[in-house]
Write an enzyme that holds these catalytic residues in place. Structure first.
Site, PDB file in Angstrom:
ATOM      1  CG  ASP A  42       1.190  32.222  27.499  1.00 41.55           C
ATOM      2  OD1 ASP A  42       1.453  32.997  28.434  1.00 41.55           O
ATOM      3  OD2 ASP A  42       0.237  32.411  26.714  1.00 41.55           O
ATOM      4  CD  GLU A  44       0.295  38.970  26.896  1.00 41.26           C
ATOM      5  OE1 GLU A  44      -0.805  38.562  26.489  1.00 41.26           O
ATOM      6  OE2 GLU A  44       1.350  38.389  26.623  1.00 41.26           O
TER       7      GLU A  44
END
Ligand code: GLC
Length: 589
Positions: A283, A479
């Site tokens: 990521d 997020e």
């Protein structure tokens, strides 16, 4: 007889092999540098859009990188990746579908498949042939800011819908049309409250956005292996069985060890036991979190099983670090070659190594009428009728209706996070049809749009109607910025429900959100309650179910809490939810 991949690998220099495992953000590299360093991939992060943000500008941007990479010594094209997670959502004018939590409520793999094909077409039309989707998280705590990216809390449902999207994106074969990326391996949705930490930017975000963020996201999944296998692993088994070509590692930890550096998870379990033959991508800046010593972090992650590193900025430091580690024997050449081979195998399956020019759709297909009709159908299919004690719905053909709520006529509030910008945003951020457009279409002048919202209720003055449709909403987020200790409606939104109830006979409470919210005080004033989630750019579809043009079909894919869980870890004996997974008014018999 060496395979063509092995033959190509044999011809690659150490620098070219290192370049192939390097993924760089578009803002940190030019096409010329991509060719010079034989870079393997370039990405648009959330909001990583060209200016102007149009299909043709996207296509020109992506083609610029791809064409340059074809001009490198060995001519291995880059893979251009983007988060097309509910349509090609960074792009203005793209069709924006409901987020996964709505598709989980619809529970229809065929619908997900149709959405996947439409998304693949619009994404490929801009030259991008890799999307970081599906998210196959199994969210356990609705306070998590990424709950909406998950299909739901049932591993089997998540497995079926995730596999359907992989199949649709990658296409009927034999080649891969748009590479899918199941994420975030593993147990990203199973972390414990208050365990986020260790990432420099989390501290920055907390200072910038206030402390009510980053408590679950990127946290620690303190679960035993049995739970890992029962809850979080099945969607990856299904995605691997479906032939997913890439899998993204999770920022989170598993019992205190960062997943990015966890060899048992990434290699033994994913590649060994599940037989995953594609490649693992890290990521965004996630490798850096594994150790304060960058070289140790890079070696640890690559040796654990990360195959491509989403650096994504200082690619020179990354490449030089890997080179030094290989020459010092800290990173085995065999591991590097395995990572490169995995990437090349996927590129070969996409036809990227046979030199032919891919036949991609034209940018003109973006946001076409068929895709928007599909998105409208999906908005209706994902809406859950939670309660309708007085039989207010479908709206009576002769009833007068008034509408209130900021989100009722706002495309941005209907699309939610990951839309045009990373966190999304209010306003006419992209073309689309709103709830108001839909209601006006069905009801004509029997629908009064008051414009009243949680900031100004004076617009209700002098109005009355048989039915009031009031929309409450969450401001978009992405997020960890969406991690919330409390899911309760704020006072201003509660006031607007009360104010509408005072001027109409019946109230329909419509909830635009990325997850269940604690509604209780508002329920006293509501005769019907509908979870619309974030319905996307064609929220007019919500009007279709409100007037009965489309039957209710969706059921909750997540439990809906009656009250906020106590701050901190969810206790083993969490209070009973108001509505359980599987609930819908029409399903109550
Ligand atoms: C983000 C997300 C991931 C996304 C990636 C690229 O931080 O965690 O889901 O695909 O970076 O934008």
């Amino acid at each position: 007889m060496p395979s063509p991949i092995d033959d190509l690998l044999e011809r690659m220099t150490l620098e070219e092999r290192i370049g192939q495992i390097t993924q760089v953000d578009r803002t940190a590299i030019t096409p010329e540098e991509v060719a010079e360093h034989a870079i393997g991939s370039v990405l648009s992060g959330g909001g990583g859009n060209p200016e102007p943000n149009t299909p043709t500008a996207w296509r020109a941007m992506v083609d610029g990188y791809v064409d340059a990479s074809r001009g490198s010594r060995l001519g291995i094209p880059i893979l251009y990746g983007t988060d097309a997670v509910h349509g090609h959502n960074n792009l203005v004018g793209a069709t924006i579908f409901p987020h996964n939590i709505a598709l989980g409520a619809a529970g229809d793999p065929q619908l997900v498949s149709e959405i996947g094909r439409a998304t693949a077409i619009e994404t490929a039309a801009t030259g991008a042939r890799w999307t970081f989707a599906p998210t196959v998280a199994v969210p356990q705590d609705p306070r998590w800011g990424r709950t909406y990216e998950g299909y739901g809390q049932d591993p089997e449902l998540v497995s079926a819908l995730g596999a359907a999207l992989v199949a649709a994106l990658q296409g009927p074969g034999p080649g891969i049309d748009v590479l899918a990326c199941a994420k975030h391996f593993i147990a990203d949705g199973g972390t414990t409250w208050g365990t986020t930490g260790g990432a420099q930017w989390v501290e920055w975000w907390r200072r910038a956005y206030g402390a009510d963020g980053w408590h679950l996201d990127q946290g620690d999944a303190r679960i035993d292996e049995a739970t890992l296998r029962a809850v979080h692993l099945p969607p990856y088994r299904a995605a691997v069985a479906q032939g997913v070509g890439s899998i993204m590692a999770s920022y989170s930890s598993f019992n205190g060890t960062k997943v990015h550096g966890h060899r048992w998870l990434l290699t033994d379990l994913l590649k060994g036991e599940l037989g995953f033959e594609g490649f693992v991508v890290s990521d965004y800046v996630a490798v850096d979190q594994v150790s304060p010593d960058y070289r140790e972090a890079v070696v640890t992650c690559l040796e654990a099983g990360v195959d491509m590193v989403m650096v994504p900025f200082d690619h020179t430091r990354f490449r030089e670090t890997v080179r030094a580690a290989v020459l010092a024997g800290e990173l085995s050449s065999a591991r590097l070659d395995d990572a490169v081979r995995r990437i090349l195998r996927v590129k070969a399956a996409m036809g990227l190594l046979d030199g032919a020019e891919p036949q991609l759709p034209t940018p003109a297909v973006v946001g076409n009428a068929d895709h928007r009709a599909l998105a409208r159908r999906a908005a209706a299919a994902g809406a859950v009728l939670l309660e309708d004690t007085a039989g207010v719905l479908p709206l009576d053909a002769a009833a007068s209706v008034l509408v209130a709520g900021a989100a009722a006529d706002d495309v941005g509030l209907a699309c939610g996070g990951w839309t045009i910008d990373w966190s999304g945003g209010r306003g006419a951020i992209t073309p689309g049809s709103t709830l108001v457009d839909g209601l006006r279409g069905h009801l004509g002048d029997r629908c009064t749009v008051t414009g009243a919202d949680d900031e100004d209720l004076t617009a209700l003055d002098g109005h009355t109607a048989d039915v009031g449709v009031v929309v409450v909403h969450e401001e978009p987020y992405a997020e960890g910025m969406g991690d919330r200790a409390s899911l309760a409606l704020d006072a201003a939104q509660l006031r607007q429900v009360e104010a509408v109830a005072a001027v109409v006979d019946r109230v329909v409470l419509l909830v635009y959100s990325g997850r269940p919210l604690v509604l209780d005080p508002a329920l006293e004033h509501a005769d019907a309650v509908v979870a619309a989630w974030w319905p996307g750019s064609e929220a007019a579809g919500i009007a279709d179910v409100l007037v009965g043009r489309v039957p209710w079909a969706a059921t909750l894919s997540v439990d809906w809490p009656e009250q906020d869980p106590p701050t901190g870890a969810v206790p083993a004996t969490a209070p009973a939810p108001r509505w359980r997974r599987g609930h819908a008014h029409h399903a109550t018999g």
